[in-house]
Write a protein that holds these residues in place. Structure first.
Motif: not given
Lengths: 311, 477
Positions: B229-242
């Motif tokens: 589950k620790w991958l979820i924040p990145a999976y959701v938010l990474l595109p936005l921050f990128f």
């Protein structure tokens, strides 16, 4: 992967005299054309590699035994079709390497006594590799081979459905209560999805790091560049013919090479009829040794071929 | 050219930094995210009274401590050595601007390492409350060290107009905070924090994969799923921050990313598009792979699976770091210093007075020979000592201006790039790099070639000789 990227390449590829120009356009002008082409080429090579790995794993797991003999034979047919796919696709860009590799590659079937030269002229559309060859290879690559391939693959998968997956000998020897297995759906499918994604990553990394380039346009008048050779999956046959031709000059060497591969291939195909018993008998051991010798022989000839080329 | 140049054959000095840095990022970001993982997992275990979780966390913290405190710290020091050797001028510029920044970072780093050791060695020896507090001290200090270094790293891409307006004036310190909180600071910090959390989950999966599913099926299931589950924040938010990050990058640099969409031509310039593609595919699929492989089949999740996921994470890290580095081209510090250590403001003076005029790497005898060569009629056969001097100057021009990015015969090989060109073609290529016409495709990636005509002529000779020689190292004959 191959079907989708192949169809996308069809949009811009023009077989015949414009083949080289159209591939140049795909590689250097069209958005993500290089990517589609690189994915197609890399996945073709990975496909041949995967088919070889699958074949040897089936061989050493004795998964060709009754009732799976037709699975083995249809698998061999699929291997043959895959290799012809590779061979026919390799020529299509018509750059220098493709042209001369096809030219030397066709020397393998041409060395078949009596029938060889006529057969090769038919495939080539004449005495030389030229735009007519591209046209023929193209038809073979996008129409004839897929039609046969879909049929053979359908039959192969139907057999897997009918007989189920083979149990490896090590599991087979255990009492049924101690065997571990998982249901195909959803467990196996879900793991397979992960593996597909990993394979997608491998493909993306290869295509991005080593995109398929394009050499200079083929010029039949020029002499072949030094060290020209066919693709890696034909290297063992190529090297065997080269070495035997060197040891036994003239027709004898070629005939010996062709005989070696024909007899070897026939024995390889007939193995389900020889190694039939499930117990660890003499024949089972002999088949395993035959497989190991074949694998070592193919690997050694391939490596030798590349070393010979580098020397 | 105040510093010696570091000539690493075949791979080039840049890749020495790159190889160390990619592994360092894998470990150091785990060191940060893993701190939060340990603190939150221990808190959960204590609240729920789960001693079996605590046993696993102790095992994980040993792995964590050894990997981060040994490899993470050593590779961090390795980066210092490597950048000091490969890009001393840029390192010097950074130290002059951020010496206090680094002092702050090292303070946090010391607290971090001390807390990591303390955390592991006090398992079961101090109260639960205190042990958990140590975990939070560790996590906080580790993240703050990222906060500081992020300011310095992003400064190199986007120093900001405030700092650029005083650059070279001696008053750079007045703009310290402008430089630190530069345009890409915040999006980069959020991106890196998300990557830290993902890596915490991925490395925890390595420990979780080794739990025996036959003896402890439920525990393995819980820990594998919780770690995944620790991958979820990145999976959701990474595109936005990128997207935010890219938006803050100057348009000229952003344009570098699109160069390779239509072609694999133009030498190595299109590589950045391809490495960005690896970033997108690997980071876009890694969470799905973890979902299928770990979350859906936690009991079957084996060490080999965990390693294969880590390899993809390594590919993602490597490609992303490479892309980020390439985005800075042709600068090493945006709009201030070119990638071959020439300050933007110095280029004109070098063209007027000569690149090697004040070089400490030229002997007086060589300079005298060089003067003779300069005064000789064009086309005249030079005396032997003048010829030797010219060859030495050509070699120094190559070392000073090319070697930062190119090698003779390996990565971005000059022999390969110059293949098929005769001396006249090399001369016109160099002239183009010197003049930098607006429509030159090299302009976006390569610094201007500086020097007086005689130096450029010496470099042309050097490259021509290199092109015709089989010598892979040292001056070509």
């Amino acid at each position: 992967m191959q079907a989708v990227s192949g169809v996308l390449l069809l949009v811009y590829f023009r077989p015949g005299p414009e083949a080289y120009d159209s591939v140049r356009q795909i590689t250097y002008d069209i958005d993500f054309g290089w990517l589609i082409r690189s994915v197609h080429s890399w996945s073709a090579n990975l496909m041949v590699f995967a088919v070889f790995v699958h074949m040897f794993s089936v061989f050493f797991m004795k998964a060709y035994r009754k009732p799976r003999e037709f699975g083995w034979w249809s698998g061999l047919a699929l291997l043959g079709l895959t290799m012809v796919f590779g061979f026919s696709g390799y020529l299509l860009p018509m750059d220098e390497l493709a042209f001369f590799a096809t030219k030397v590659g066709l020397e393998i079937p041409a060395s078949i006594p009596v029938l060889g030269p006529a057969l090769v002229n038919l495939i080539r559309g004449g005495l030389e590799v030229n735009e007519f060859t591209v046209q023929r290879f193209f038809a073979l690559h996008v129409v004839v081979l897929p039609a046969f391939f879909i049929g053979a693959l359908g039959f192969h998968l139907w057999l897997v459905q009918r007989h189920g997956n083979a149990v490896p000998p090590s599991e087979d020897r255990k009492p049924p209560a101690e065997r571990h297995s998982v249901p195909f759906f959803p467990h196996f499918v879900i793991k397979d999805l992960a593996m597909w994604l990993i394979a997608l990553n491998v493909m993306a990394i290869l295509a991005a790091l080593f995109p398929w380039g394009l050499g200079p346009q083929a010029d039949p008048i020029q002499p072949a560049p030094l060290g020209i050779h066919p693709e890696w999956y034909f290297m063992s046959q190529f090297q065997a013919l080269k070495v035997l031709g060197h040891w036994f000059p003239g027709m004898a060497g070629e005939a010996l090479g062709i005989a070696l591969f024909t007899i070897g291939g026939a024995l390889w195909g007939l193995i389900p009829l020889y190694d039939t018993t499930t117990a660890k008998g003499r024949r089972a051991r002999a088949a395993t040794w035959f497989g190991l010798i074949a694998l070592a022989g193919l690997a050694a000839l391939t490596v030798w071929g590349y070393l010979d080329k580098a020397a | 050219m105040n510093y010696p140049s570091w000539d690493v054959p075949h791979i080039g000095s840049g890749w020495v930094i790159g190889l160390i840095a990619i592994f360092h990022v894998m470990i150091s970001h785990f060191a940060i995210g893993g701190g939060f993982y340990l603190a939150i997992a221990e808190r959960k275990a204590l609240r729920e009274g789960r001693n079996d979780w605590l046993d696993i966390l102790k095992v994980h913290s040993r792995f964590f401590m050894v990997l981060t405190a040994a490899f993470g710290t050593v590779s961090g020091v390795g980066i210092w050595f490597a950048i000091g050797l490969a890009a001393p001028e840029a390192t010097s510029a950074l130290i002059h601007n951020f010496v206090f920044g680094w002092a702050i970072e090292w303070t946090f780093f010391l607290i971090e390492v001390a807390a990591a050791l303390l955390y592991y060695y006090t398992w079961g020896k101090v109260s639960n409350r205190l042990h958990l507090a140590i975990a939070w001290v560790y996590a906080g200090s580790a993240w703050l060290s990222l906060f500081v270094i992020n300011g310095i790293l992003t400064f190199m891409l986007t120093p900001g107009q405030g700092w650029l307006s005083v650059a070279g004036s001696g008053n750079e310190a007045t703009m310290f905070w402008h430089a630190f909180f530069n345009p890409t600071f915040w999006p980069s910090l959020f991106l890196r924090t998300l990557i830290c959390l993902s890596l915490a989950g991925l490395w925890a999966l390595v420990t979780a994969s080794r739990i025996d599913a036959y003896q402890m099926p439920h525990l393995k299931e819980e820990i594998v799923r919780w770690s995944a589950k620790w991958l979820i924040p990145a999976y959701v938010l990474l595109p936005l921050f990128f997207v935010w990050y890219l938006y803050m990058v100057p348009e000229t640099q952003r344009g570098l990313l699109t160069l390779g969409i239509s072609t694999i031509g133009q030498g190595v310039f299109t590589q950045v598009t391809r490495s960005a593609l690896i970033t997108i595919v690997t980071s876009g699929t890694i969470a799905l792979i973890v979902y299928f492989l770990a979350y859906r089949s936690p009991r079957d999740f084996a060490f080999g699976h965990a390693c294969s996921v880590l390899v993809i994470a390594l590919a993602a890290t490597g490609a992303t770091e490479h892309t980020r580095e390439m985005l800075r081209k042709p600068f090493v510090i945006g709009e201030y210093m070119y990638s071959n250590a020439i300050r933007v403001k110095e280029a004109e003076a070098f063209n007027r007075d000569g690149y090697l005029t004040k070089s400490p790497w030229v002997r007086d005898a060589e300079r005298a020979g060089w003067q003779a060569a300069l005064q000789a009629d064009p086309g005249a056969v030079l005396p032997a000592d003048a010829q030797a001097a010219k060859a030495a100057f050509g070699s120094l021009m190559f070392q000073g201006q090319c070697l930062a990015c190119h090698t003779r015969d390996g990565y971005r090989s000059m022999k390969r790039l110059l293949k098929g060109r005769d001396r006249a073609a090399i001369a016109s290529m160099i002239a183009m790099l010197h003049d930098r016409p607006e429509d030159s495709p090299y302009r976006a990636f390569m610094p201007p070639l500086v020097g007086v005509p005689a130096e450029i002529d010496a470099l042309t000779d050097y490259l021509d000789a290199l092109n015709r020689s089989d010598v892979s190292r040292g001056a070509p004959e």
